[in-house]
Design a protein around this motif. Structure first.
Motif, mmCIF file in Angstrom:
data_model
loop_
_atom_site.group_PDB
_atom_site.id
_atom_site.type_symbol
_atom_site.label_atom_id
_atom_site.label_comp_id
_atom_site.label_asym_id
_atom_site.label_seq_id
_atom_site.Cartn_x
_atom_site.Cartn_y
_atom_site.Cartn_z
ATOM 1 N N GLU B 83 0.823 -1.027 -0.297
ATOM 2 C CA GLU B 83 0.068 -0.128 -0.260
ATOM 3 C C GLU B 83 0.934 1.538 0.108
ATOM 4 O O GLU B 83 1.481 1.190 1.023
ATOM 5 N N PHE B 84 0.275 2.299 -0.476
ATOM 6 C CA PHE B 84 1.261 3.302 -0.786
ATOM 7 C C PHE B 84 -0.047 4.756 -0.756
ATOM 8 O O PHE B 84 -1.249 4.761 -1.186
ATOM 9 N N ASP B 96 7.385 10.175 -0.299
ATOM 10 C CA ASP B 96 8.102 8.959 -0.262
ATOM 11 C C ASP B 96 6.911 8.036 -0.702
ATOM 12 O O ASP B 96 8.373 7.150 -1.284
ATOM 13 N N ASN B 97 6.007 7.873 -0.710
ATOM 14 C CA ASN B 97 5.373 6.492 -0.913
ATOM 15 C C ASN B 97 4.914 6.275 -3.045
ATOM 16 O O ASN B 97 5.266 5.706 -3.099
ATOM 17 N N ILE B 98 5.368 7.950 -2.929
ATOM 18 C CA ILE B 98 5.531 7.860 -4.525
ATOM 19 C C ILE B 98 7.148 7.135 -5.228
ATOM 20 O O ILE B 98 7.131 6.371 -5.698
ATOM 21 N N GLN B 99 8.154 7.560 -4.135
ATOM 22 C CA GLN B 99 9.013 6.697 -4.513
ATOM 23 C C GLN B 99 9.252 5.375 -4.122
ATOM 24 O O GLN B 99 9.684 4.435 -4.761
ATOM 25 N N ALA B 100 8.580 4.833 -3.015
ATOM 26 C CA ALA B 100 8.080 3.482 -2.809
ATOM 27 C C ALA B 100 8.173 3.120 -4.093
ATOM 28 O O ALA B 100 8.156 1.624 -3.975
ATOM 29 N N THR B 103 9.531 1.698 -6.769
ATOM 30 C CA THR B 103 10.991 1.219 -6.270
ATOM 31 C C THR B 103 10.615 -0.111 -6.414
ATOM 32 O O THR B 103 10.809 -0.797 -7.069
ATOM 33 N N ALA B 104 9.085 -0.654 -6.345
ATOM 34 C CA ALA B 104 8.127 -1.609 -6.293
ATOM 35 C C ALA B 104 8.433 -1.751 -7.712
ATOM 36 O O ALA B 104 8.211 -3.071 -8.191
ATOM 37 N N LEU B 105 7.267 -1.191 -8.811
ATOM 38 C CA LEU B 105 7.576 -0.824 -10.293
ATOM 39 C C LEU B 105 8.498 -1.591 -10.549
ATOM 40 O O LEU B 105 8.512 -2.455 -11.365
#
Lengths: 180, 172
Positions: B83-84, B96-100, B103-105
């Motif tokens: 979840e982001f 931070d959530n967009i960067q996460a 990273t996940a993509l």
């Protein structure tokens, strides 16, 4: 020497464990069965050379039709509505406090659809001025920040759908850059 | 005829299991053929309506997977169980959530070392991303997902918007 082998007793296969496993399999498939919910999609392609550019590119000299979308009264959801301008001239207002097709009365759904139909008709007339979609005229949906970012995704998709309905498939989006 | 006829005890009765097993196996085969585990990636949202959508059919000739990015009305992205949250009032947390998400993509794209197979000669990804977003989600969140996909380290440019056909007057 003549040997006579004794006939073995009739053996029976114990089916119980197999039936147990098979029933377990059925229960697993029944629990994991979920019918597909997506039927349709709109395909799009991001521009490879400008997908992450946060500065608006200098406007190229080209034929384009622009829909600008705004969100008004965002602080009060029951009074919020989406406002659309076509090439800075024609204006359209989607129903106030729209709760989505599933949560609205048939009369409100008709009002929403009628507004979208009016936008599609106006787009068709604009495209005709340029010589039709084959003329290379481009579409653009601009959601100026900050209020433009609050426009519901469904409204933007409906506007994209209007562009597609008049045969325009080259549509560009412009709006708020991600925070950084 | 005697008044007290005795019914002879029957032989050991046995249940014939064969038809039941046949049916059971047919059920198993049916469920195995119809199951679509990919739908597990979709979370329930109210999709936007569009009349010009095309049928969502995956190309049977391709081995390229498809990523499904869910977006709730409240602004929460759900991708492969992670979840982001984009709805925070703090732009730093949003970033931070967009960067996460990026990273996940990137990680999912590179899984299994099959990166070369999933990229065009110019480095663009062949993998399409399905944006499965609620109609009421803010458009800027969808745009941020698009920007994350187009990141120079991800280079996903093919996007699909999940939509629904509006019901007709007769309710179909």
């Amino acid at each position: 020497m003549h040997l006579r082998l004794e006939e073995p007793d009739q053996t029976e296969l114990n089916m119980t464990p197999m039936i147990d496993i098979v029933f377990q399999l059925i229960i697993f498939f029944l629990l994991s069965l979920k019918f597909k919910t997506i039927d349709e999609r709109i395909e799009s392609m991001l521009p490879k050379n400008m997908g992450t550019d946060i500065r608006p590119s200098p406007a190229p000299v080209e034929d384009k039709i622009t829909l600008r979308v705004f969100r008004r009264n965002v602080e009060r959801s029951e009074h919020a509505y989406t406002f659309v301008k076509l090439d800075g001239a024609l204006q359209f207002r989607l129903p106030m406090g729209w709760q989505g097709r599933a949560g609205e009365s048939p009369a409100r759904v008709r009002e929403y659809d009628a507004t979208l139909a009016a936008i599609t008709t106006a787009l068709r007339e604009r495209v005709a001025i340029y010589g039709g979609p084959a003329s290379g005229v481009k579409g653009e949906i601009v959601a100026p920040p900050p209020q433009g970012g609050s426009v519901p995704h469904g409204d933007v998709v409906a506007l994209l759908d209007s562009f597609l309905a008049v045969g325009m498939t080259d549509v560009r989006f412009e709006g708020a850059a991600a925070p950084r | 005829m005697a008044a007290t006829d005795v019914i002879p005890p029957s032989e050991d009765a046995k249940l014939n299991m064969t038809p039941m097993i046949d049916i059971t196996f047919l059920l198993v085969v049916f469920f195995m053929l119809t199951i679509d585990l990919s739908t597990k990636e979709y979370i329930p949202v109210e999709l936007p309506y569009a009349t010009e959508g095309v049928e969502d059919k995956e190309d049977p000739n391709t081995i390229v997977p498809r990523f499904i990015v869910n977006l709730t009305r409240e602004g929460k992205i759900i991708f492969r169980g992670q979840e982001f949250d984009l709805a925070s009032a703090d732009p730093g947390i949003q970033d931070d959530n967009i960067q996460a998400l990026k990273t996940a993509l990137r990680q999912v794209h590179n899984e299994g070392g099959g990166t070369a197979l999933l990229r065009e000669p110019d480095g663009a990804s062949k993998v399409p991303v399905m944006i499965h977003a609620d109609w009421g989600a803010k458009w800027k969140y969808v745009q941020w997902i698009m920007q994350a996909c187009a990141d120079p380290q991800i280079k996903i440019y093919k996007l699909h918007f999940a939509v629904k056909k509006p019901p007709t007057e007769d309710g179909n």
